[in-house]
Design a protein around this motif. Structure first.
Motif: not given
Lengths: 268, 310
Positions: A58, A108-110, A116, A119-120, A122-124, A126-127, A151, A155, B54, B58
């Motif tokens: 991604m 894959d992300m806005t 941001q 940080s996003c 990092c969420g992907l 973790l997913g 921010q 992250g 954050n 996330i």
């Protein structure tokens, strides 16, 4: 197609996209074209026919204003027809100025509100780990000026603490932002040292040297429990003389018929 | 039972059923009660540290990967502090994130001032792709959570962590998006949300003593509003009083007035925080300071009823 040829095609298609609107984020789109070419030639495991396939690499283009370069890349890779590029920012378009994951296949992300993306990502990341996917990566392209947003460092801290070694940050270090040179607007000192201080392994390359960039990304894909950052030294407006010479004002500028023709003549 | 205990118990049950649910905290897992989930579900509980922006993004990333993240902080920090992150990465990106706001409005008492949020309804109502809820007690929370988890879209809900008074009976029938009619009346409709329903119920009793028959609607979902329930009641009584632990701007009063002005213009009074800044104090003192007591509710209703009767 080699990454080198591909980057030229990306720049040409990027300017086609911007020319359809007559103006837009030219400088930062051209500076990141080589990174996109290398990623999508050698690294991104994605399927244009199935862009949301769960098992995939991604990309988060945190500097979302470079959307036109990403759209050019995705169109050339077959995610959607090339003529979509002529719809930039027209009402109802699937290609808004800043990338939006709900609209565009392959996005894959806005992003667009700067700071941001990591940080996003990092969420992907973790997913991916939660799905047991140990073979794919989340790439994040940030601007250098964008790193003034605090921010990013939240992250970075998180990615390191949670050992997100499936995150690769690429900094498009073109040293310019809207109001001028980053070092004059709000200097960030040594970006590599900053990321290292947050627990990243880092490297610095010429962001227009495809071989060096490819090698740096290969090195960053070593799973050693730490996230990686590649600081790419780039030129804002790279590849088109009028835009390179424009300096900081190439951030958002015109692509009129004359400029477009001149750009295409240089991008061979 | 304290809401935070009921929350953790139900979330543990839901996380066993649904392996997509994630818990994210910003250094308040102990205060909010989620800490015990970290032992049970170490792979799906994520401590983000004191970094709410954050954490919010996330969650957006996890949602984009098909997970259902629940993120937690005090109401001001889970909404207004990270409003752009919510607006861009969650609302605009049409993600499925559940945002919990602890101790809204005056319920934050001694952490008031900085931690006292009278704006969360207004902020969250303004965003597309969000359901906005205000939880009363453990019974309602336990029955609402499975719906919140299942809902395909983002939800903001506020709750008072240590609230342990039961309002609803065990036989309470929670209905997604529907108001709860607590009692019927004919002279005035009182529409209350969150923990204000306790005082609203006392106000109904006080009004009965002076010969005023009040109907009480408890609203757990401020957006989308149960329009039918409010319109039906307003048509019957002709007078509405809204009660909320929130600013008069943009919350329940605004939502109800928006509805009534468009579909059934009705005299409507507000028990809410009237453009005052926040402060510290005991819950009772804060209720008095902001005119949110049962007496305030009853006298507002009585005043409107008398004005109408002439």
């Amino acid at each position: 197609m080699t990454a080198k040829n591909f980057s030229t095609e990306i720049r040409r298609a990027t300017l086609r996209c911007l020319h359809s609107q007559g103006s837009g984020h030219v400088g930062g789109s051209l500076s990141v074209a080589d990174a996109l070419a290398v990623l999508y030639t050698h690294h991104m495991d994605v399927d244009p026919q199935n862009p949301k396939r769960p098992q995939r690499d991604m990309l988060v283009l945190s500097k979302g204003h470079a959307g036109p370069a990403w759209y050019a890349t995705l169109a050339l890779k077959g995610f959607f027809p090339m003529d979509w590029l002529d719809t930039l920012n027209k009402i109802g378009t699937k290609l808004p100025s800043h990338a939006n994951l709900t609209l565009t296949p392959g996005v894959d992300m806005t992003a667009g509100s700067l700071g941001q993306g990591l940080s996003c990502a990092c969420g992907l990341a973790l997913g991916l780990k939660a799905q047991g996917d140990t073979s794919h990566f989340v790439y994040v392209i940030t601007g250098d000026g964008e790193l003034q947003e605090g921010q990013n460092w939240e992250g970075a801290m998180f990615a390191s603490h949670h050992k997100l070694d499936n995150v690769v940050v690429l900094v498009d270090n073109n040293k310019l932002q809207i109001d001028g040179e980053t070092q004059n607007v709000c200097k960030m000192e040594d970006l590599e040292a900053k990321f290292r201080a947050f627990g990243f392994e880092t490297t610095r390359v010429d962001g227009h040297d495809h071989q060096a960039l490819h090698q740096a990304i290969c090195n960053a894909k070593v799973r050693n429990g730490v996230p990686h950052c590649i600081v790419m030294d780039t030129v804002k407006g790279k590849g088109v003389s009028i835009y390179e010479q424009m300096g900081a004002s190439n951030h958002s500028t015109t692509v009129n018929d004359e400029q477009y023709a001149l750009a295409l003549s240089e991008l061979q | 039972m304290e809401l935070r205990k009921a929350y953790v118990a139900e979330m543990a049950r839901l996380m066993k059923q649904n392996d997509k649910i994630f818990i994210l905290d910003a250094d308040l897992s102990g205060a909010g009660g989620t800490k015990t989930l970290y032992q049970q579900f170490p792979e799906r509980c994520v401590q983000c540290g004191i970094a709410e922006a954050n954490m919010t993004c996330i969650a957006a990333g996890l949602s984009a990967s098909g997970f259902v993240p629940f993120i937690h902080s005090f109401a001001p920090f889970s909404t207004r502090r990270v409003y752009d992150q919510i607006a861009v990465s969650i609302s605009y990106s049409e993600q499925n994130v559940k945002i919990v706001g602890f101790d809204p409005g005056i319920e934050t008492t001694y952490n008031g001032g900085t931690h006292m949020c009278f704006e969360d309804f207004a902020l969250m109502r303004a965003l597309p792709n969000f359901v906005v809820m205000d939880i009363v007690d453990d019974v309602q929370l336990t029955k609402a959570l499975p719906h919140i988890a299942q809902h395909q879209g983002s939800v903001y809900f506020r709750m008072v962590r240590k609230q342990n008074k039961q309002f609803f009976g065990e036989d309470y029938n929670f209905q997604w998006g529907k108001a709860d009619k607590i009692c019927s009346g004919s002279d005035v409709t009182i529409v209350a949300t969150g923990t204000t329903v306790f005082d609203a119920k006392v106000a109904v009793e006080k009004l009965a003593q002076v010969g005023i028959s009040a109907e009480l609607l408890a609203i757990h979902t401020v957006k989308p509003l149960d329009e039918q329930a409010i319109l039906q009641s307003a048509q019957k009584t002709g007078i509405v009083v809204t009660v909320e632990n929130h600013s008069v701007h943009g919350g329940l009063y605004s939502a109800v007035c928006e509805l009534l002005s468009a579909k059934h213009p009705t005299l409507c009074g507000a028990i809410a925080v009237h453009d005052q800044i926040s402060q510290v104090g005991s819950l009772n003192d804060l209720k008095i300071a902001y005119h949110l007591t049962a007496d305030d509710i009853a006298s507002k209703a009585q005043q409107l009823v008398q004005a109408k009767r002439g």
